[in-house]
Design a protein around this motif. Structure first.
Motif, PDB file in Angstrom:
ATOM      1  N   ALA A 235      32.582  34.236  34.885  1.00  0.00           N
ATOM      2  CA  ALA A 235      31.344  35.003  34.855  1.00  0.00           C
ATOM      3  C   ALA A 235      31.556  36.311  34.108  1.00  0.00           C
ATOM      4  CB  ALA A 235      30.869  35.276  36.280  1.00  0.00           C
ATOM      5  N   ARG A 236      32.691  36.960  34.392  1.00  0.00           N
ATOM      6  CA  ARG A 236      32.960  38.236  33.747  1.00  0.00           C
ATOM      7  C   ARG A 236      33.169  38.054  32.251  1.00  0.00           C
ATOM      8  NH1 ARG A 236      37.093  39.543  36.500  1.00  0.00           N
ATOM      9  NH2 ARG A 236      35.876  40.491  38.156  1.00  0.00           N
ATOM     10  N   PHE A 237      33.866  36.981  31.906  1.00  0.00           N
ATOM     11  CA  PHE A 237      34.111  36.712  30.482  1.00  0.00           C
ATOM     12  C   PHE A 237      32.794  36.578  29.734  1.00  0.00           C
ATOM     13  CE2 PHE A 237      34.636  33.624  27.030  1.00  0.00           C
ATOM     14  CZ  PHE A 237      35.542  34.313  26.252  1.00  0.00           C
ATOM     15  N   PHE A 238      31.842  35.837  30.322  1.00  0.00           N
ATOM     16  CA  PHE A 238      30.591  35.628  29.595  1.00  0.00           C
ATOM     17  C   PHE A 238      29.732  36.881  29.588  1.00  0.00           C
ATOM     18  CE2 PHE A 238      31.645  31.288  29.094  1.00  0.00           C
ATOM     19  CZ  PHE A 238      30.921  30.916  27.980  1.00  0.00           C
ATOM     20  N   THR A 239      29.775  37.673  30.691  1.00  0.00           N
ATOM     21  CA  THR A 239      29.029  38.934  30.669  1.00  0.00           C
ATOM     22  C   THR A 239      29.546  39.838  29.562  1.00  0.00           C
ATOM     23  OG1 THR A 239      28.945  38.719  33.054  1.00  0.00           O
ATOM     24  CG2 THR A 239      28.172  40.776  32.131  1.00  0.00           C
ATOM     25  N   THR A 240      30.879  39.957  29.477  1.00  0.00           N
ATOM     26  CA  THR A 240      31.432  40.853  28.455  1.00  0.00           C
ATOM     27  C   THR A 240      31.211  40.275  27.063  1.00  0.00           C
ATOM     28  OG1 THR A 240      33.555  39.821  28.916  1.00  0.00           O
ATOM     29  CG2 THR A 240      33.183  41.966  29.866  1.00  0.00           C
ATOM     30  N   SER A 241      31.292  38.942  26.916  1.00  0.00           N
ATOM     31  CA  SER A 241      31.043  38.363  25.595  1.00  0.00           C
ATOM     32  C   SER A 241      29.617  38.636  25.146  1.00  0.00           C
ATOM     33  CB  SER A 241      31.272  36.861  25.606  1.00  0.00           C
ATOM     34  OG  SER A 241      32.547  36.571  26.048  1.00  0.00           O
ATOM     35  N   ALA A 242      28.665  38.477  26.086  1.00  0.00           N
ATOM     36  CA  ALA A 242      27.276  38.735  25.735  1.00  0.00           C
ATOM     37  C   ALA A 242      27.097  40.189  25.327  1.00  0.00           C
ATOM     38  CB  ALA A 242      26.370  38.393  26.911  1.00  0.00           C
ATOM     39  N   ALA A 243      27.839  41.094  26.014  1.00  0.00           N
ATOM     40  CA  ALA A 243      27.743  42.513  25.660  1.00  0.00           C
ATOM     41  C   ALA A 243      28.298  42.746  24.264  1.00  0.00           C
ATOM     42  CB  ALA A 243      28.499  43.358  26.683  1.00  0.00           C
ATOM     43  N   LEU A 244      29.429  42.101  23.958  1.00  0.00           N
ATOM     44  CA  LEU A 244      30.022  42.282  22.626  1.00  0.00           C
ATOM     45  C   LEU A 244      29.148  41.661  21.550  1.00  0.00           C
ATOM     46  CD1 LEU A 244      33.735  41.530  23.472  1.00  0.00           C
ATOM     47  CD2 LEU A 244      32.763  43.723  22.855  1.00  0.00           C
ATOM     48  N   ASP A 245      28.419  40.616  21.935  1.00  0.00           N
ATOM     49  CA  ASP A 245      27.607  39.875  20.971  1.00  0.00           C
ATOM     50  C   ASP A 245      26.484  40.726  20.390  1.00  0.00           C
ATOM     51  OD1 ASP A 245      27.065  37.455  19.625  1.00  0.00           O
ATOM     52  OD2 ASP A 245      25.316  37.174  20.926  1.00  0.00           O
ATOM     53  N   THR A 246      26.062  41.770  21.122  1.00  0.00           N
ATOM     54  CA  THR A 246      24.985  42.602  20.601  1.00  0.00           C
ATOM     55  C   THR A 246      25.441  43.422  19.409  1.00  0.00           C
ATOM     56  OG1 THR A 246      25.594  44.385  22.056  1.00  0.00           O
ATOM     57  CG2 THR A 246      23.947  42.852  22.854  1.00  0.00           C
ATOM     58  N   GLY A 247      26.750  43.576  19.224  1.00  0.00           N
ATOM     59  CA  GLY A 247      27.256  44.359  18.106  1.00  0.00           C
ATOM     60  C   GLY A 247      27.132  45.847  18.321  1.00  0.00           C
TER      61      GLY A 247
ATOM     62  N   SER B 230      28.402  49.327  19.702  1.00  0.00           N
ATOM     63  CA  SER B 230      29.701  49.860  20.119  1.00  0.00           C
ATOM     64  C   SER B 230      29.642  50.363  21.554  1.00  0.00           C
ATOM     65  CB  SER B 230      30.120  50.995  19.191  1.00  0.00           C
ATOM     66  OG  SER B 230      29.087  51.941  19.143  1.00  0.00           O
ATOM     67  N   PHE B 231      28.463  50.809  21.953  1.00  0.00           N
ATOM     68  CA  PHE B 231      28.275  51.312  23.314  1.00  0.00           C
ATOM     69  C   PHE B 231      28.529  50.201  24.330  1.00  0.00           C
ATOM     70  CE2 PHE B 231      24.939  53.145  26.352  1.00  0.00           C
ATOM     71  CZ  PHE B 231      25.909  53.833  27.035  1.00  0.00           C
ATOM     72  N   GLU B 232      27.939  49.024  24.072  1.00  0.00           N
ATOM     73  CA  GLU B 232      28.149  47.916  25.002  1.00  0.00           C
ATOM     74  C   GLU B 232      29.596  47.428  24.958  1.00  0.00           C
ATOM     75  OE1 GLU B 232      25.296  45.010  25.565  1.00  0.00           O
ATOM     76  OE2 GLU B 232      23.613  46.297  25.073  1.00  0.00           O
ATOM     77  N   GLY B 233      30.199  47.522  23.764  1.00  0.00           N
ATOM     78  CA  GLY B 233      31.609  47.143  23.658  1.00  0.00           C
ATOM     79  C   GLY B 233      32.468  48.017  24.548  1.00  0.00           C
ATOM     80  N   MET B 234      32.123  49.303  24.622  1.00  0.00           N
ATOM     81  CA  MET B 234      32.861  50.229  25.473  1.00  0.00           C
ATOM     82  C   MET B 234      32.760  49.808  26.941  1.00  0.00           C
ATOM     83  SD  MET B 234      32.045  54.233  25.837  1.00  0.00           S
ATOM     84  CE  MET B 234      30.670  53.872  26.906  1.00  0.00           C
ATOM     85  N   GLY B 235      31.516  49.466  27.343  1.00  0.00           N
ATOM     86  CA  GLY B 235      31.336  49.017  28.727  1.00  0.00           C
ATOM     87  C   GLY B 235      32.157  47.777  29.011  1.00  0.00           C
ATOM     88  N   ALA B 236      32.157  46.836  28.044  1.00  0.00           N
ATOM     89  CA  ALA B 236      32.911  45.598  28.240  1.00  0.00           C
ATOM     90  C   ALA B 236      34.391  45.910  28.390  1.00  0.00           C
ATOM     91  CB  ALA B 236      32.673  44.671  27.053  1.00  0.00           C
TER      92      ALA B 236
ATOM     93  N   THR C 278      29.719  57.452  32.172  1.00  0.00           N
ATOM     94  CA  THR C 278      30.185  57.040  33.480  1.00  0.00           C
ATOM     95  C   THR C 278      29.990  55.567  33.776  1.00  0.00           C
ATOM     96  OG1 THR C 278      28.060  57.635  34.376  1.00  0.00           O
ATOM     97  CG2 THR C 278      29.791  59.270  34.498  1.00  0.00           C
ATOM     98  N   MET C 279      29.029  54.908  33.136  1.00  0.00           N
ATOM     99  CA  MET C 279      28.699  53.596  33.691  1.00  0.00           C
ATOM    100  C   MET C 279      29.550  52.483  33.101  1.00  0.00           C
ATOM    101  SD  MET C 279      24.988  53.122  32.170  1.00  0.00           S
ATOM    102  CE  MET C 279      24.556  53.481  30.503  1.00  0.00           C
ATOM    103  N   ILE C 280      29.662  51.426  33.852  1.00  0.00           N
ATOM    104  CA  ILE C 280      30.454  50.290  33.414  1.00  0.00           C
ATOM    105  C   ILE C 280      29.548  49.071  33.291  1.00  0.00           C
ATOM    106  CG2 ILE C 280      32.419  48.833  33.936  1.00  0.00           C
ATOM    107  CD1 ILE C 280      33.394  51.132  35.752  1.00  0.00           C
ATOM    108  N   HIS C 281      29.041  48.627  34.431  1.00  0.00           N
ATOM    109  CA  HIS C 281      28.283  47.383  34.423  1.00  0.00           C
ATOM    110  C   HIS C 281      26.934  47.540  33.739  1.00  0.00           C
ATOM    111  CE1 HIS C 281      25.870  44.083  36.196  1.00  0.00           C
ATOM    112  NE2 HIS C 281      26.946  43.423  35.867  1.00  0.00           N
ATOM    113  N   GLU C 282      26.263  48.662  34.014  1.00  0.00           N
ATOM    114  CA  GLU C 282      24.929  48.852  33.444  1.00  0.00           C
ATOM    115  C   GLU C 282      24.967  48.887  31.924  1.00  0.00           C
ATOM    116  OE1 GLU C 282      21.860  49.129  34.967  1.00  0.00           O
ATOM    117  OE2 GLU C 282      22.974  48.360  36.678  1.00  0.00           O
ATOM    118  N   VAL C 283      26.087  49.356  31.361  1.00  0.00           N
ATOM    119  CA  VAL C 283      26.184  49.435  29.896  1.00  0.00           C
ATOM    120  C   VAL C 283      26.060  48.057  29.288  1.00  0.00           C
ATOM    121  CG1 VAL C 283      27.635  50.138  27.989  1.00  0.00           C
ATOM    122  CG2 VAL C 283      27.755  51.338  30.119  1.00  0.00           C
ATOM    123  N   MET C 284      26.748  47.102  29.931  1.00  0.00           N
ATOM    124  CA  MET C 284      26.874  45.786  29.308  1.00  0.00           C
ATOM    125  C   MET C 284      25.563  45.042  29.276  1.00  0.00           C
ATOM    126  SD  MET C 284      30.464  44.373  30.569  1.00  0.00           S
ATOM    127  CE  MET C 284      29.986  44.333  32.272  1.00  0.00           C
TER     128      MET C 284
END
Lengths: 302, 213
Positions: free
Chosen positions: A105-117, A119-125, A204-210
């Motif tokens: 689940a975590r892998f796909f959440t972070t992949s989806a975050a990286l998929d947006t391209g 950099s902010f979401e990449g940081m959260g991931a 500060t945020m982690i999950h919300e970023v992604m």
């Protein structure tokens, strides 16, 4: 048969209530009225009815992310015994599947975050993955201790052993892994000492970023999976701290629900009285969890 | 009974780690005070029916360690106006790991000791060793005088746990003596902290190395 039905019904319907209870507790602590306890259901229903905007840079991974996450966590839900009742699926070694369904689940959440391209979401991931690297060893030490106490490799019998009476000398390790697992629970469900579910501050945020780019039904699915994850880890934790059962199913189900809501109140209190740790200090907390669970194991095998 | 005792001792071990990992001195003092209260409860669990010596030991330990000494230290802290251990000699995370290592070693080491059969299953000896070691770590790695006093307190908690092994044989008078020493020691440190602070405007003990005209 009826137990299985109730198990699935609980998995499907109960989790959003937990978010409501936590938010209500926090509101009471802050002196506010707060949203109604059932607000999360309304939020999710509203999101599911909305339309969806997809960024043109995203691919199918972006859509698959929340869906795979939801199905992985729901699958993990079948492996865990709830309250005094057995799990729907149980086989030798299923605790590995449980742990790695969460990892999937975590892998796909972070992949989806990286998929947006973005950099902010990449940081959260990156943050999410960094912290999960530290929470996973704690979880596995907890598994080791439980496996050794119950001398079984199935999550069902591992978790229900505290209820069946304990050998002398197992209480102390159980206390330690309960403490360590509580930290893991807070970290995995993005609760306050680790992550603040209410903020949208980029530092500060982690999950919300992604999940910033997800909207509409996909975001509803994400919200629901987060609640479900809280429910599952909470059910796990309750086996460690409150393994009570009466033997009468009519009492045991409400008892479980009451324990779960009490746990949510405790989480709400923790969130209200502690400050979020600085990002730099979060690993300290998680390493302490590893140390707690690790010393529980040493205590048991010495 | 034995399980409850072991659970309490494990909580005491966890508190040790917390006191190593917190930089706010006030929280460390509170943790050690809570530890003192827990320690006060333990003598009551050692026997089926606690007698007079156990009750006295419990009451004195709770009042002194849980209320009086933390009170004196909090007051000294307020007078000296310090909040944080800013620069410990080794960082907080390494000191937690060091503490965990000490705990593990204590657990392994106490296995090889010959114990009385009645104390075979309890964690009293490893908990005592671990707490003493953690006290040493705090004493040696912290710079502020008041944190070192906390380390002293943790050290004494360890000695108190060890004394519980002998609760039948001798100890009330001895333990009272140790507690009195401790109390006087903390009292003196509290006063010294205040004076150091007035003279040097800092309570870092490494400043005391250089002489001042």
């Amino acid at each position: 048969m009826i137990e299985t039905a109730i198990h699935i019904l609980l998995l499907a319907l109960f989790p959003p209530l937990l978010l409501g209870v936590i938010n209500k507790t926090k509101a009471v602590f802050a002196g506010r009225v707060g949203p109604p306890v059932l607000q999360s259901y309304l939020d999710i229903a509203k999101l599911l009815r909305k339309g969806m905007v997809l960024s043109s840079t995203t691919t199918w991974i972006f859509v698959a992310g929340p869906l795979v996450t939801l199905s992985a966590i729901a699958g993990a839900g079948l492996l865990i015994p709830i309250g005094a009742f057995p799990a729907i699926l149980a086989f030798k070694g299923d605790f590995l599947l449980f742990a790695y369904l969460f990892a999937l689940a975590r892998f796909f959440t972070t992949s989806a975050a990286l998929d947006t391209g973005s950099s902010f979401e990449g940081m959260g991931a990156a943050r999410e993955v960094t912290f999960s690297v530290l929470s996973e060893p704690a979880l596995f030490f907890a598994f080791l201790v439980l496996a050794r106490i119950s001398s079984s490799l199935s999550l069902d019998s591992m978790l229900r052993v505290p209820a069946l009476g304990l050998a002398v000398g197992t209480t102390a390790p159980l206390v330690l892994i309960a403490l360590g697992f509580f930290v893991v629970l807070l970290a995995e469900t993005c609760r306050i000492p680790v992550d603040d579910p209410a903020t949208h501050l980029e530092l500060t945020m982690i999950h919300e970023v992604m999940v910033l780019d997800h909207c509409g039904p996909l975001f509803g699915v994400i919200l629901y999976s987060a609640a479900l994850k809280l429910f599952l880890l909470g059910a796990f934790f309750l086996h460690l701290v409150a393994p009570y059962s009466t033997g009468n199913p009519l009492i045991d189900w409400p008892l479980f629900a009451a324990e779960m809501l009490a746990l949510c109140v405790v989480i709400g209190v923790v969130e209200s009285i502690t400050a979020r740790l600085r990002m730099r200090r979060v690993p300290y907390l998680l390493v302490s969890a590893i140390l707690l669970c690790g010393s529980a194991f040493i205590l048991l095998v010495r | 009974m034995m399980d409850l005792l072991n659970a309490l001792l494990v909580i005491i071990l966890v508190m040790n780690l917390f006191s190593l990992g917190t930089s706010r001195i006030l929280s460390v003092i509170r943790i050690v005070a809570a530890q003192g209260v827990l320690l006060g409860i333990i003598p009551l669990l050692l026997r089926e029916r606690p007698g007079f010596p156990e009750l006295v030991a419990a009451a004195v330990a709770i009042v002194l360690k849980g209320i009086v000494i933390p009170g004196v230290m909090t007051r000294a802290l307020r007078d000296a106006q310090i909040k944080k251990e800013v620069t410990p000699l080794i960082g907080l995370l390494p000191s937690i790991i060091l503490g965990a290592l000490a705990t593990t070693l204590a657990l392994l080491f106490s296995n090889s000791l010959a114990m009385a059969p009645s104390q075979g299953g309890t964690l009293i000896v490893p908990a005592a060793f671990a707490t003493i070691l953690v006290g040493f770590i705090i004493l040696t790695t912290r710079v502020k005088a008041i944190s070192q006093a906390v380390g002293y307190l943790v050290l004494e908690n360890g000695i108190f746990i060890f004394g519980l092994l002998l609760v039948d044989a001798m100890p009330l008078v001895v333990e009272m003596g140790v507690l009195l020493d401790l109390f006087v020691g903390i009292f003196v440190i509290a006063i010294i902290v205040k004076h150091i602070n007035r003279a040097f405007s800092s309570t870092d003990t490494d400043r005391l190395v250089s002489l001042k005209e």
